[in-house]
Design an enzyme around this catalytic site. Structure first.
Site, PDB file in Angstrom:
ATOM      1  N   ARG A  75       0.833  -1.246   0.066  1.00 25.20           N
ATOM      2  CA  ARG A  75       0.217   0.183   0.000  1.00 25.20           C
ATOM      3  C   ARG A  75       0.829   1.200   0.005  1.00 25.20           C
ATOM      4  NH1 ARG A  75      -3.457  -2.905  -1.682  1.00 25.20           N
ATOM      5  NH2 ARG A  75      -5.569  -3.116  -0.891  1.00 25.20           N
TER       6      ARG A  75
ATOM      7  N   HIS B   4      -1.288   0.417  -9.649  1.00 25.28           N
ATOM      8  CA  HIS B   4      -2.042  -0.481  -9.098  1.00 25.28           C
ATOM      9  C   HIS B   4      -2.684  -1.520  -9.833  1.00 25.28           C
ATOM     10  CE1 HIS B   4      -3.864  -1.098  -4.733  1.00 25.28           C
ATOM     11  NE2 HIS B   4      -3.723  -2.229  -5.366  1.00 25.28           N
TER      12      HIS B   4
HETATM   13  P1  NAD Z   1      -1.370 -11.301   4.605  1.00 29.05           P
HETATM   14  O1  NAD Z   1      -2.254 -10.807   5.380  1.00 29.05           O
HETATM   15  O2  NAD Z   1      -1.343 -12.671   4.208  1.00 29.05           O
HETATM   16  O3  NAD Z   1       0.252 -10.985   4.836  1.00 29.05           O
HETATM   17  C1  NAD Z   1       0.676  -9.867   5.405  1.00 29.05           C
HETATM   18  C2  NAD Z   1       1.781 -10.186   6.384  1.00 29.05           C
HETATM   19  O4  NAD Z   1       2.468  -8.843   6.729  1.00 29.05           O
HETATM   20  C3  NAD Z   1       1.359 -11.138   7.608  1.00 29.05           C
HETATM   21  O5  NAD Z   1       2.074 -12.166   7.664  1.00 29.05           O
HETATM   22  C4  NAD Z   1       1.698 -10.008   8.804  1.00 29.05           C
HETATM   23  O6  NAD Z   1       2.057 -10.751  10.074  1.00 29.05           O
HETATM   24  C5  NAD Z   1       2.740  -9.284   8.204  1.00 29.05           C
HETATM   25  N1  NAD Z   1       2.927  -7.902   8.859  1.00 29.05           N
HETATM   26  C6  NAD Z   1       2.079  -7.008   9.413  1.00 29.05           C
HETATM   27  N2  NAD Z   1       2.687  -6.076   9.918  1.00 29.05           N
HETATM   28  C7  NAD Z   1       3.948  -6.147   9.828  1.00 29.05           C
HETATM   29  C8  NAD Z   1       5.191  -5.276  10.105  1.00 29.05           C
HETATM   30  N3  NAD Z   1       4.972  -4.264  10.764  1.00 29.05           N
HETATM   31  N4  NAD Z   1       6.275  -5.668   9.472  1.00 29.05           N
HETATM   32  C9  NAD Z   1       6.578  -6.909   8.640  1.00 29.05           C
HETATM   33  N5  NAD Z   1       5.400  -7.599   8.484  1.00 29.05           N
HETATM   34  C10 NAD Z   1       4.216  -7.286   8.919  1.00 29.05           C
HETATM   35  O7  NAD Z   1      -1.502 -10.363   3.258  1.00 29.05           O
HETATM   36  P2  NAD Z   1      -1.190 -10.555   1.627  1.00 29.05           P
HETATM   37  O8  NAD Z   1      -2.331 -11.112   1.167  1.00 29.05           O
HETATM   38  O9  NAD Z   1       0.042 -11.177   1.636  1.00 29.05           O
HETATM   39  O10 NAD Z   1      -1.107  -9.389   1.240  1.00 29.05           O
HETATM   40  C11 NAD Z   1      -0.037  -8.055   1.587  1.00 29.05           C
HETATM   41  C12 NAD Z   1      -0.544  -6.930   1.210  1.00 29.05           C
HETATM   42  O11 NAD Z   1      -0.361  -6.742  -0.146  1.00 29.05           O
HETATM   43  C13 NAD Z   1      -1.882  -6.519   1.483  1.00 29.05           C
HETATM   44  O12 NAD Z   1      -2.420  -6.059   2.728  1.00 29.05           O
HETATM   45  C14 NAD Z   1      -2.497  -5.413   0.527  1.00 29.05           C
HETATM   46  O13 NAD Z   1      -2.096  -4.288   1.198  1.00 29.05           O
HETATM   47  C15 NAD Z   1      -1.528  -5.699  -0.517  1.00 29.05           C
HETATM   48  N6  NAD Z   1      -2.052  -5.918  -1.857  1.00 29.05           N
HETATM   49  C16 NAD Z   1      -1.401  -5.404  -2.996  1.00 29.05           C
HETATM   50  C17 NAD Z   1      -2.298  -5.567  -4.183  1.00 29.05           C
HETATM   51  C18 NAD Z   1      -2.019  -5.109  -5.376  1.00 29.05           C
HETATM   52  O14 NAD Z   1      -2.589  -5.165  -6.377  1.00 29.05           O
HETATM   53  N7  NAD Z   1      -0.847  -4.123  -5.510  1.00 29.05           N
HETATM   54  C19 NAD Z   1      -3.204  -6.788  -4.204  1.00 29.05           C
HETATM   55  C20 NAD Z   1      -3.271  -7.554  -3.038  1.00 29.05           C
HETATM   56  C21 NAD Z   1      -2.611  -7.213  -1.955  1.00 29.05           C
END
Ligand code: NAD
Length: 332
Positions: free
Chosen positions: A234, A295
């Site tokens: 994000r 995005h």
């Molecule tokens: P997820 O919930 O499976 O994984 C997120 C991980 O981040 C978790 O393991 C969590 O413990 C960790 N985390 C939380 N706070 C943290 C910190 N301070 N430092 C390090 N790690 C931390 O989520 P995901 O499905 O892997 O998605 C990750 C992110 O990707 C989503 O939250 C979303 O913002 C982003 N995303 C972007 C797109 C895009 O098109 N660009 C699409 C989907 C998701």
């Protein structure tokens, strides 16, 4: 059920429409983002369907609730755009699509790395103009480099394994470590140690109050000189002004962004005939070593089909009064 689909683009109509053929809901597509101005359009709709740049803040939610909306159906994973406390106080249920294709986003992060490194986007232009000079196109071998993964959830984990396939050493930071990844040879370290060690840093954590501007001036000062930063998580996880300073001082070597803090005024629109008023964004686009996509990391056919499938599964739970595994609750 009557569902108002905000921020509807042609691909939303195609994939949601195809899936809805099996469900028969009444979908009304609204091209605008959800905001206090557009919320009255959903009057009489028990459900609204939202995407990443819709604004479900307290004011918007109050308008929706007054119009009879009870369900906020997110067709994305992140839910930072929803005021969960306000939703809970208004008795609204929020559901999302927690996972659709971690490969889509992880592979896009890899695409950014490969393009920035080997400069294929610049080479493509040069060759079309009959310029076969290699000056400025020098890359580096990925094999043997250290990749730092911030957040090893679904996407970060998938990304880490792909980078291991390139022969990279992978270090990671996450408050919840993944034992499988550790077994696969990934070393968990602190965020500070990751910054100091990684040649490439890729962000895969959610946007939370703790991760807001996680990559700021201090974090950048701790990076290796010439490091590459990739953000597909994000926008607000990175302080864009600090990024510009890091690029100008040449502390940062490459930046690949699929997300940007102020993206909701820009992304998903054709603004090619408009003046861009965001000077920070405009400055970022001037660096030869910055690559920005709007995005699109999620944007594969597999991901869109799964988003539609899960979205209608969530709606089924809500309609039947079943507990939904994809409900998002306010942590209190
Ligand atoms: P997820 O919930 O499976 O994984 C997120 C991980 O981040 C978790 O393991 C969590 O413990 C960790 N985390 C939380 N706070 C943290 C910190 N301070 N430092 C390090 N790690 C931390 O989520 P995901 O499905 O892997 O998605 C990750 C992110 O990707 C989503 O939250 C979303 O913002 C982003 N995303 C972007 C797109 C895009 O098109 N660009 C699409 C989907 C998701």
């Amino acid at each position: 059920m009557k569902i108002a689909v905000y921020s509807a683009r042609p691909h939303d109509r195609a994939f949601l429409g195809r899936e809805n053929a099996r469900h028969g809901h009444q979908l009304v597509y609204i091209e605008s983002h959800l905001s206090p101005l557009t919320a009255p359009l959903a009057e009489g709709f028990p459900a609204v369907c939202l995407f990443v740049n819709d604004h479900a803040d307290a004011e918007t939610l109050r308008i929706l609730a007054a119009g009879g909306t009870r369900f906020l159906v997110l067709r994305c994973a992140g839910f930072n755009q929803v005021d969960l406390e306000a939703a809970a106080n208004l008795g609204m249920t929020v559901v999302r699509v927690p996972a659709y294709s971690p490969h889509a986003v992880a592979e896009h992060a890899v695409a950014l790395i490969l393009t920035l490194n080997r400069k294929t986007h610049r080479a493509w232009n040069r060759v079309r103009e009959g310029n076969f000079s290699l000056d400025g196109l020098l890359g580096f071998d990925l094999a043997g480099k250290t990749v730092g993964v911030v957040g090893t959830g679904r996407i970060g984990c998938t990304f880490a394994r792909i980078m291991q396939g390139f022969g990279c050493r992978v270090v990671a930071t996450d408050p919840a470590e993944d034992p499988g990844l550790r077994e696969a040879g990934v070393t968990y370290v602190t965020f500070e140690a990751l910054l100091a060690d990684a040649d490439i840093i890729s962000l895969h954590c959610p946007l939370t109050p703790e991760t807001h501007h996680l990559v700021n001036g201090l974090a950048i000062s701790r990076m290796k000189t010439g490091a590459m930063l990739i953000n597909t998580s994000r926008g607000a996880v990175v302080d864009a002004n600090a990024l510009i300073q890091g690029l100008k001082s040449e502390k940062i070597g490459h930046v690949g962004l699929d997300v940007y803090e102020e993206e909701d005024a820009l992304f998903f629109e054709d603004l090619s005939n408009h003046v861009i008023h965001d000077d920070v964004f405009a400055r970022l686009t001037t660096f030869p070593n910055v690559l920005i996509t709007g995005h699109q990391a999620f944007f594969t056919d597999t991901a869109l089909a799964r988003i539609a499938e899960t979205t209608f599964g969530n709606i089924h739970c809500l309609e039947q009064g079943l507990s939904c595994p994809n409900a998002v609750t306010h942590p209190d």
